[in-house]
Design a protein around this motif. Structure first.
Motif, PDB file in Angstrom:
ATOM      1  N   MET A 425      48.377  54.655  12.063  1.00  0.00           N
ATOM      2  CA  MET A 425      49.023  53.381  12.393  1.00  0.00           C
ATOM      3  C   MET A 425      48.118  52.502  13.242  1.00  0.00           C
ATOM      4  O   MET A 425      47.318  52.978  14.045  1.00  0.00           O
ATOM      5  CB  MET A 425      50.334  53.641  13.140  1.00  0.00           C
ATOM      6  N   ASP A 426      48.264  51.205  13.055  1.00  0.00           N
ATOM      7  CA  ASP A 426      47.544  50.212  13.849  1.00  0.00           C
ATOM      8  C   ASP A 426      47.901  50.424  15.317  1.00  0.00           C
ATOM      9  O   ASP A 426      49.067  50.295  15.701  1.00  0.00           O
ATOM     10  CB  ASP A 426      47.953  48.816  13.395  1.00  0.00           C
ATOM     11  N   PRO A 427      46.899  50.753  16.171  1.00  0.00           N
ATOM     12  CA  PRO A 427      47.230  51.043  17.574  1.00  0.00           C
ATOM     13  C   PRO A 427      47.847  49.853  18.304  1.00  0.00           C
ATOM     14  O   PRO A 427      48.696  50.035  19.181  1.00  0.00           O
ATOM     15  CB  PRO A 427      45.886  51.443  18.188  1.00  0.00           C
ATOM     16  N   ALA A 428      47.432  48.636  17.957  1.00  0.00           N
ATOM     17  CA  ALA A 428      48.019  47.466  18.612  1.00  0.00           C
ATOM     18  C   ALA A 428      49.489  47.316  18.252  1.00  0.00           C
ATOM     19  O   ALA A 428      50.327  47.012  19.112  1.00  0.00           O
ATOM     20  CB  ALA A 428      47.247  46.205  18.222  1.00  0.00           C
ATOM     21  N   ARG A 429      49.824  47.559  16.978  1.00  0.00           N
ATOM     22  CA  ARG A 429      51.230  47.473  16.561  1.00  0.00           C
ATOM     23  C   ARG A 429      52.033  48.637  17.137  1.00  0.00           C
ATOM     24  O   ARG A 429      53.224  48.495  17.426  1.00  0.00           O
ATOM     25  CB  ARG A 429      51.321  47.465  15.024  1.00  0.00           C
ATOM     26  N   TRP A 430      51.385  49.794  17.307  1.00  0.00           N
ATOM     27  CA  TRP A 430      52.049  50.932  17.936  1.00  0.00           C
ATOM     28  C   TRP A 430      52.427  50.578  19.367  1.00  0.00           C
ATOM     29  O   TRP A 430      53.564  50.751  19.793  1.00  0.00           O
ATOM     30  CB  TRP A 430      51.115  52.141  17.904  1.00  0.00           C
ATOM     31  N   ARG A 431      51.448  50.060  20.101  1.00  0.00           N
ATOM     32  CA  ARG A 431      51.712  49.726  21.503  1.00  0.00           C
ATOM     33  C   ARG A 431      52.669  48.546  21.652  1.00  0.00           C
ATOM     34  O   ARG A 431      53.282  48.371  22.707  1.00  0.00           O
ATOM     35  CB  ARG A 431      50.387  49.445  22.221  1.00  0.00           C
ATOM     36  N   ASP A 432      52.807  47.751  20.590  1.00  0.00           N
ATOM     37  CA  ASP A 432      53.739  46.634  20.637  1.00  0.00           C
ATOM     38  C   ASP A 432      55.179  47.121  20.812  1.00  0.00           C
ATOM     39  O   ASP A 432      56.032  46.400  21.335  1.00  0.00           O
ATOM     40  CB  ASP A 432      53.617  45.796  19.352  1.00  0.00           C
ATOM     41  N   GLY A 433      55.456  48.334  20.368  1.00  0.00           N
ATOM     42  CA  GLY A 433      56.807  48.882  20.493  1.00  0.00           C
ATOM     43  C   GLY A 433      57.028  49.657  21.774  1.00  0.00           C
ATOM     44  O   GLY A 433      58.059  50.317  21.924  1.00  0.00           O
ATOM     45  N   LEU A 434      56.078  49.578  22.701  1.00  0.00           N
ATOM     46  CA  LEU A 434      56.157  50.346  23.939  1.00  0.00           C
ATOM     47  C   LEU A 434      56.240  49.441  25.162  1.00  0.00           C
ATOM     48  O   LEU A 434      55.616  48.385  25.207  1.00  0.00           O
ATOM     49  CB  LEU A 434      54.904  51.230  24.094  1.00  0.00           C
ATOM     50  N   GLY A 435      57.003  49.895  26.137  1.00  0.00           N
ATOM     51  CA  GLY A 435      56.990  49.296  27.461  1.00  0.00           C
ATOM     52  C   GLY A 435      56.650  50.391  28.448  1.00  0.00           C
ATOM     53  O   GLY A 435      57.364  51.394  28.530  1.00  0.00           O
ATOM     54  N   VAL A 436      55.546  50.227  29.186  1.00  0.00           N
ATOM     55  CA  VAL A 436      55.031  51.322  30.007  1.00  0.00           C
ATOM     56  C   VAL A 436      54.931  50.882  31.459  1.00  0.00           C
ATOM     57  O   VAL A 436      54.350  49.827  31.767  1.00  0.00           O
ATOM     58  CB  VAL A 436      53.640  51.779  29.510  1.00  0.00           C
ATOM     59  N   LEU A 437      55.486  51.689  32.346  1.00  0.00           N
ATOM     60  CA  LEU A 437      55.280  51.525  33.789  1.00  0.00           C
ATOM     61  C   LEU A 437      54.493  52.734  34.265  1.00  0.00           C
ATOM     62  O   LEU A 437      55.003  53.849  34.315  1.00  0.00           O
ATOM     63  CB  LEU A 437      56.616  51.448  34.534  1.00  0.00           C
ATOM     64  N   PHE A 438      53.216  52.513  34.579  1.00  0.00           N
ATOM     65  CA  PHE A 438      52.374  53.598  35.041  1.00  0.00           C
ATOM     66  C   PHE A 438      52.589  53.840  36.531  1.00  0.00           C
ATOM     67  O   PHE A 438      52.968  52.942  37.281  1.00  0.00           O
ATOM     68  CB  PHE A 438      50.899  53.283  34.788  1.00  0.00           C
ATOM     69  N   GLN A 439      52.289  55.051  36.949  1.00  0.00           N
ATOM     70  CA  GLN A 439      52.401  55.383  38.364  1.00  0.00           C
ATOM     71  C   GLN A 439      51.445  54.528  39.188  1.00  0.00           C
ATOM     72  O   GLN A 439      51.775  54.077  40.281  1.00  0.00           O
ATOM     73  CB  GLN A 439      52.106  56.870  38.572  1.00  0.00           C
ATOM     74  N   ASP A 440      50.250  54.282  38.660  1.00  0.00           N
ATOM     75  CA  ASP A 440      49.280  53.425  39.330  1.00  0.00           C
ATOM     76  C   ASP A 440      49.298  52.030  38.685  1.00  0.00           C
ATOM     77  O   ASP A 440      48.284  51.531  38.213  1.00  0.00           O
ATOM     78  CB  ASP A 440      47.884  54.031  39.263  1.00  0.00           C
ATOM     79  N   PHE A 441      50.475  51.419  38.673  1.00  0.00           N
ATOM     80  CA  PHE A 441      50.671  50.126  38.018  1.00  0.00           C
ATOM     81  C   PHE A 441      49.790  49.054  38.658  1.00  0.00           C
ATOM     82  O   PHE A 441      49.363  49.168  39.804  1.00  0.00           O
ATOM     83  CB  PHE A 441      52.145  49.707  38.098  1.00  0.00           C
ATOM     84  N   MET A 442      49.560  47.983  37.905  1.00  0.00           N
ATOM     85  CA  MET A 442      48.726  46.891  38.380  1.00  0.00           C
ATOM     86  C   MET A 442      49.528  45.925  39.243  1.00  0.00           C
ATOM     87  O   MET A 442      50.706  45.666  38.985  1.00  0.00           O
ATOM     88  CB  MET A 442      48.129  46.130  37.200  1.00  0.00           C
ATOM     89  N   ARG A 443      48.853  45.396  40.242  1.00  0.00           N
ATOM     90  CA  ARG A 443      49.409  44.330  41.077  1.00  0.00           C
ATOM     91  C   ARG A 443      48.582  43.081  40.794  1.00  0.00           C
ATOM     92  O   ARG A 443      47.522  42.876  41.388  1.00  0.00           O
ATOM     93  CB  ARG A 443      49.352  44.711  42.555  1.00  0.00           C
ATOM     94  N   TYR A 444      49.074  42.260  39.894  1.00  0.00           N
ATOM     95  CA  TYR A 444      48.322  41.080  39.476  1.00  0.00           C
ATOM     96  C   TYR A 444      48.459  39.979  40.524  1.00  0.00           C
ATOM     97  O   TYR A 444      49.581  39.603  40.901  1.00  0.00           O
ATOM     98  CB  TYR A 444      48.831  40.575  38.124  1.00  0.00           C
ATOM     99  N   HIS A 445      47.343  39.453  40.968  1.00  0.00           N
ATOM    100  CA  HIS A 445      47.375  38.391  41.969  1.00  0.00           C
ATOM    101  C   HIS A 445      47.552  37.037  41.282  1.00  0.00           C
ATOM    102  O   HIS A 445      46.726  36.132  41.390  1.00  0.00           O
ATOM    103  CB  HIS A 445      46.106  38.435  42.819  1.00  0.00           C
TER     104      HIS A 445
END
Length: 605
Positions: A425-445
């Motif tokens: 499967m197309d990895p971009a389309r695979w990730r399109d169906g995912l919502g991920v909160l990582f433990q080391d999440f980003m803090r965007y300024h």
């Protein structure tokens, strides 16, 4: 995708002489694509300046001959005006070329850096766990900003110098062919020394890559906010600064050795060139004294020898820049040339509906680790289920989550969606169906609204949807207290930015996941920075939002996963137990032991 990734991990090929024409062509094409108008103008200015020098020489010879013949001002006025105009035009062309070079440099750096970013964004995440990839990435990134333009500038310099050498050489050949031969031979030692020196500096640069990355890391620790608290709390600036300075001292030691060798080569070459040039002038004097050359022709020949020497020096410098850049450019081209292979290796099948996601007999090993992190792991997540992964630190929970998210490919086994293998499967389309909160999440300024909207960037201007996601994550009240609400800039590094607590940043990251509105959610320690009340509220929201979705919940707090539909207990990279909370408690094994330990610790407080 394994073949191009293996090439990214391995060292680049080293055949600079054989590949020099191809590398020069690549550099010129790259510069042309980055800035065709500026490049074309630079070529015209370079060639024009070179031809202008030849014109100056011929006009000067005519003027000198007229003066020595005793002609008056009226007779030489035309030649004087022509020489003045040519001098002004050559000077202006040089100034214009310098200004165009500034613009060209920025445009080429942007274009080449974007090429590196494309590859870095396309490789599998596993590449970032390999030191060799980081070394190649570092060299490609550093060389992207300067080497293509340096090589193209070298080509322009060679064109300019060649045009000037052609004009001056013809003039000198007409005066006396022997002088042309002597001057050309005089600059052979300089070219040989330049080529050898280029090899020395490139070998030094490759050798220093890993040391430079360590030095940059230490500099980051010593200067960035994220490490500042611990640096001060443990008084680490002194010892880490000494490590940082030691790396620089080691680098300088090697650099001094290389510099001494390059200077010695240059000294020998320049002495030889000076001696041959002096011999040419001695022959010139002899020709004048014997009457073989007139004084006017001798003066013109002397000027031609000096000018030709200058142009040959420029030619040698330009050719040396091309050769040296070719050595460094191969680090860049070898990296960005992976992009077609990465595109070709990318699967194109579309994921089916997100009903049943399975990991089947999955094992995984990181490149830098001798032992696998996962062993024969099988789990299943169905639509509408909340499935929990629990276990002690290092048990493989986050690694498994990254595999299910399509960020890592299993070393063996497979991940399937409704029975279809994820590798097709197309990895971009695979990730399109995912919502991920990582433990080391980003803090965007960025602004608070942008922090949420990045969850589905194509809809980031949908304010109603941003507010809804903020409400779902319980962050809207906090944002409302900020000076400009969702338009408030976050992060103290930029003027006007507001910082948040760890728990507030985590809620904002969770809102980003809810904004994505994906059928499969992965929440890795989503309550690590929350207090007990906020944690309870959050899990109630997760249960509400999981209707029709699959949720993989990773948590150390076993009380938080009691209501999960199924719990998988990982130990040493294996599934040790699985079942509901009640079933696992009844089994009285690892889960029950960990649950009792946490409960007793809590009650003991």
């Amino acid at each position: 995708m394994s073949a191009p990734i293996d090439e990214l991990f391995g060292p680049p090929s080293r055949r600079p002489i054989k590949r020099l024409p191809r590398l020069v062509g690549q550099a010129v094409v790259l510069v042309w694509r980055a800035a065709p108008r500026q490049f074309a103008l630079s070529v015209v200015l370079q060639v024009g300046a070179g031809l202008g020098l030849a014109g100056q020489l011929l006009a000067g010879r005519r003027l000198l001959a007229s003066v020595l013949a005793g002609q008056g001002l009226d007779a030489v006025l035309d030649d004087l005006v022509l020489l003045t105009i040519l001098t002004a035009l050559v000077s202006f062309a040089g100034m214009a070329r310098t200004e165009q070079q500034r613009i060209l440099s920025e445009l080429v750096a942007r274009y080449a850096t974007n090429k590196v970013i494309e590859v870095a964004s396309a490789v599998d995440l596993i590449a970032y766990d390999d030191p060799q990839f980081h070394d190649r990435f570092q060299r490609a990134r550093m060389n992207a900003a300067v080497r293509p333009l340096q090589m193209a500038s070298g080509v322009l310099g060679v064109l300019s110098a060649t045009a000037a050498i052609g004009g001056i050489g013809l003039a000198l050949f007409a005066l006396e062919p022997l002088f042309l031969l002597l001057v050309l031979v005089a600059y052979v030692p300089v070219w040989l020394a330049t080529a050898r020196g280029s090899k020395l500096i490139h070998a030094y640069s490759v050798q220093q890559t890993a040391r430079d990355r360590r030095q940059a890391y230490l500099c980051h620790l010593l200067t960035e906010k994220e490490a500042a608290k611990e640096m001060r709390a443990f008084d680490l600036h002194g010892p880490l600064r000494r490590r940082h300075d030691q790396l620089i001292d080691e680098k300088l030691t090697y650099l001094r050795t290389v510099t001494r060798r390059r200077l010695l080569l240059g000294l020998v070459a320049n002495v030889a060139t000076a001696a041959l040039t002096a011999a040419s002038l001695a022959v010139l004097v002899g020709f004048v004294t014997t009457g073989r050359l007139t004084l006017a022709s001798a003066g013109a020949a002397a000027g031609a020898i000096v000018l030709l020497g200058q142009r040959l020096q420029a030619l040698t410098s330009g050719a040396g820049a091309i050769y040296e850049s070719a050595l460094f450019l191969e680090d860049f081209t070898g990296f960005v040339d992976m992009m077609p292979a990465l595109r070709a290796a990318r699967p194109t099948a579309l994921p089916p509906s997100w009903r049943i996601l399975r990991a089947e007999h999955v094992s995984f090993r990181y490149p830098a680790r001798p032992e696998p992190s996962l062993h024969d792991v099988s789990i299943e997540i169905r639509a509408g289920q909340v499935v929990a992964l629990v276990g002690e630190n290092g048990s493989g929970k986050t690694t498994l989550a990254k595999i299910l998210a399509g960020l890592y490919a299993p070393s063996s086994g497979s991940v399937t969606l409704d029975g279809a293998d994820a590798r097709a499967m197309d990895p971009a389309r695979w990730r399109d169906g995912l919502g991920v909160l990582f433990q080391d999440f980003m803090r965007y300024h960025f602004t608070a609204g942008e922090n949420v909207g990045l969850g589905r960037h194509e809809h980031s201007d949908d304010r109603e949807r941003i507010h809804r996601a903020g409400s779902q994550a319980g962050v809207d009240e906090m944002v409302a207290r900020l000076e400009r609400g969702y338009d408030t800039l976050l992060g103290p590094e930029f003027y006007g930015g507001s910082d948040l607590s760890g728990g507030q940043w985590q809620r904002l990251a969770l809102a980003r996941v809810f904004f994505r509105d994906a059928p499969f959610l992965i929440l890795d320690e989503p309550t690590a920075a929350l207090d007990a009340r906020a944690e309870t509220e959050l899990f109630e929201r997760v249960r509400l939002l999981s209707r029709g979705r699959s949720v993989l919940l990773i948590s150390h707090r076993l009380a938080s996963v009691r209501s999960a539909d199924r719990i998988y207990v990982l130990a040493h990279g294996r599934v040790a137990e699985q079942g509901t909370h009640d079933e696992l408690i009844a089994q009285g094994e690892l889960y029950a032991e960990l649950f009792r330990l946490q409960a007793s610790a809590y009650l003991g407080l």
